[in-house]
Design an enzyme around this catalytic site. Structure first.
Site, PDB file in Angstrom:
ATOM      1  N   ARG A   1      42.349  40.305  25.575  1.00 55.12           N
ATOM      2  CA  ARG A   1      42.680  39.471  26.727  1.00 55.12           C
ATOM      3  C   ARG A   1      41.447  39.041  27.519  1.00 55.12           C
ATOM      4  NH1 ARG A   1      46.940  42.052  25.551  1.00 55.12           N
ATOM      5  NH2 ARG A   1      45.482  43.729  25.319  1.00 55.12           N
ATOM      6  N   THR A   2      40.599  40.003  27.866  1.00 57.90           N
ATOM      7  CA  THR A   2      39.500  39.671  28.772  1.00 57.90           C
ATOM      8  C   THR A   2      38.560  38.677  28.089  1.00 57.90           C
ATOM      9  OG1 THR A   2      39.704  41.853  29.731  1.00 57.90           O
ATOM     10  CG2 THR A   2      37.707  40.657  30.234  1.00 57.90           C
TER      11      THR A   2
ATOM     12  N   LYS B   1      19.493  46.981  16.451  1.00 57.68           N
ATOM     13  CA  LYS B   1      18.108  47.170  15.977  1.00 57.68           C
ATOM     14  C   LYS B   1      17.300  47.951  16.993  1.00 57.68           C
ATOM     15  CE  LYS B   1      18.156  42.600  13.784  1.00 57.68           C
ATOM     16  NZ  LYS B   1      17.584  41.252  13.954  1.00 57.68           N
TER      17      LYS B   1
ATOM     18  N   ARG C   1      31.071  42.940  28.752  1.00 55.50           N
ATOM     19  CA  ARG C   1      31.775  44.232  28.779  1.00 55.50           C
ATOM     20  C   ARG C   1      30.928  45.252  28.039  1.00 55.50           C
ATOM     21  NH1 ARG C   1      37.955  45.293  27.374  1.00 55.50           N
ATOM     22  NH2 ARG C   1      38.067  44.484  29.497  1.00 55.50           N
TER      23      ARG C   1
ATOM     24  N   HIS D   1      36.510  46.989  36.816  1.00 54.24           N
ATOM     25  CA  HIS D   1      36.937  45.836  36.026  1.00 54.24           C
ATOM     26  C   HIS D   1      37.338  44.729  36.997  1.00 54.24           C
ATOM     27  CE1 HIS D   1      38.501  43.395  32.951  1.00 54.24           C
ATOM     28  NE2 HIS D   1      39.235  44.260  32.276  1.00 54.24           N
TER      29      HIS D   1
HETATM   30  C1  NCD Z   1      42.158  47.015  30.544  1.00 50.68           C
HETATM   31  C2  NCD Z   1      40.740  47.428  30.294  1.00 50.68           C
HETATM   32  O1  NCD Z   1      40.126  46.984  29.326  1.00 50.68           O
HETATM   33  O2  NCD Z   1      40.251  48.163  31.115  1.00 50.68           O
HETATM   34  N1  NCD Z   1      42.605  45.929  29.824  1.00 50.68           N
HETATM   35  C3  NCD Z   1      42.258  44.682  30.161  1.00 50.68           C
HETATM   36  O3  NCD Z   1      41.125  44.356  30.396  1.00 50.68           O
HETATM   37  N2  NCD Z   1      43.234  43.783  30.252  1.00 50.68           N
HETATM   38  C4  NCD Z   1      43.074  48.142  30.486  1.00 50.68           C
HETATM   39  C5  NCD Z   1      43.082  49.008  29.278  1.00 50.68           C
HETATM   40  O4  NCD Z   1      42.254  48.892  28.388  1.00 50.68           O
HETATM   41  O5  NCD Z   1      43.965  49.864  29.242  1.00 50.68           O
END
Ligand code: NCD
Length: 306
Positions: free
Chosen positions: A54-55, A83, A104, A132
């Site tokens: 999703r992100t 590397k 991320r 997040h």
């Molecule tokens: C969350 C995350 O990655 O922290 N998901 C997300 O970004 N939509 C929650 C999760 O991984 O449970």
């Protein structure tokens, strides 16, 4: 509002700035055609060193829908970091090609480190179990559009409150809006981290910690479900013992207010029975869509393309 150069945590933004981003996100959701092509010629660097559906896709779709382009690394372990390149050098390099970076990373604090050297605006798209911020913006937009306001809610957060970074971000952020109260629902082992408890106390916020969802569900305006963060567990036996601690089903939903909303950052494992999906109070799939609109809003703010 003030220009946001880097977004590490939404807790750093004022209520006013947050409302700006949320309201613009709501407008984009209503009339996305107005925003086509605003970012023509701009490039997003999308760096995901940890799996994400999703992100990652919502960031990339957001940039594409604004008329911009995206460069990315195909998989977390297919880049020069394997590397031995340092994160700082990777960020300097990607920042030389792009206009904005979303990253991320599995390590807490990686976002802060990256932002320090990034030549372009930088967005933390999740750092380990820490924060997040863009999921929180997604949650805010969903609360705002479903309930009409970000104030005076009783918010229940249920599941893995220890490792769930979306919970940490959301609590620090909803605390900025007046009249919100928090109920933390988790097994003892997965309670909120000490720093968050300290934050709640120092800011005189009203909260309680309980183990049973049944006990409190009728008090809630918002129920935020989360999965047990398997990848951040060190002990397989603990994970198996705790993973099914809370399962939201229609039986439980019958005890809830008629206008309570159910949120979940997804992915869900089995915390919410599929039968709940058809209940109008289930908003987790609206959240998914809002995630793209609010990231469009954020990118516009950070690139000052308004
Ligand atoms: C969350 C995350 O990655 O922290 N998901 C997300 O970004 N939509 C929650 C999760 O991984 O449970």
């Amino acid at each position: 509002m003030q220009k946001i150069r880097n977004l590490i945590k939404t807790g750093n933004l004022s209520a006013e700035d947050l409302m700006h981003i949320v309201k613009l996100g709501a407008d984009i959701a209503k009339t996305p055609e107005k925003y086509l092509d605003i970012c023509h010629g701009k490039i997003l660097g999308s760096l995901f060193f940890e799996p994400s559906t999703r992100t990652r896709l919502s960031f990339e779709s957001a940039m594409l829908r604004l008329g911009g382009s995206v460069v990315t690394i195909p998989e977390p372990n297919v880049s020069s970091t394997t590397k031995g390149e340092s994160l700082k050098d990777t960020i300097r390099t990607v920042g030389s090609y792009t206009d904005i970076i979303a990253m991320r990373h599995p390590h807490e604090g990686a976002g802060t480190l990256a932002a320090e050297v990034s030549p372009v605006p930088f967005i933390n798209a999740g750092d380990g179990g820490h924060q997040h911020p863009t999921q929180t913006l997604t949650d805010l937009l969903t609360i705002y559009t479903s309930k009409g306001s970000l104030e005076n809610h009783v918010i229940g957060l249920c599941g893995d409150l220890k490792f769930g970074r979306t919970v940490h971000s959301l609590v620090e952020t909803m605390a900025k809006f007046k009249g919100n109260k928090f109920i933390f629902i988790s097994p003892k082992e997965l309670q909120i981290p000490d720093y968050l408890r300290l934050f709640l106390k120092e800011n005189n916020l009203e909260y309680k910690e309980v183990e049973s969802l049944d006990e409190v569900i009728s008090e809630l305006d918002i129920l935020y479900m989360t999965r047990v963060q398997k990848e951040r567990f060190f002990n397989e036996a603990d994970y198996i013992r705790l993973k099914d601690s809370y399962i939201l089903n229609m039986n439980k939903m019958e005890q809830a207010k008629k206008d309570m909303i159910v949120l979940h950052p997804l992915p869900r494992v089995n915390e919410i029975a599929e039968e709940v999906d058809n209940d109008p109070r289930a908003k987790y799939f609206n959240q998914v869509k809002n995630g793209m609109y609010v990231r469009m809003s954020l990118i516009l703010h950070m690139l000052e393309e308004r």
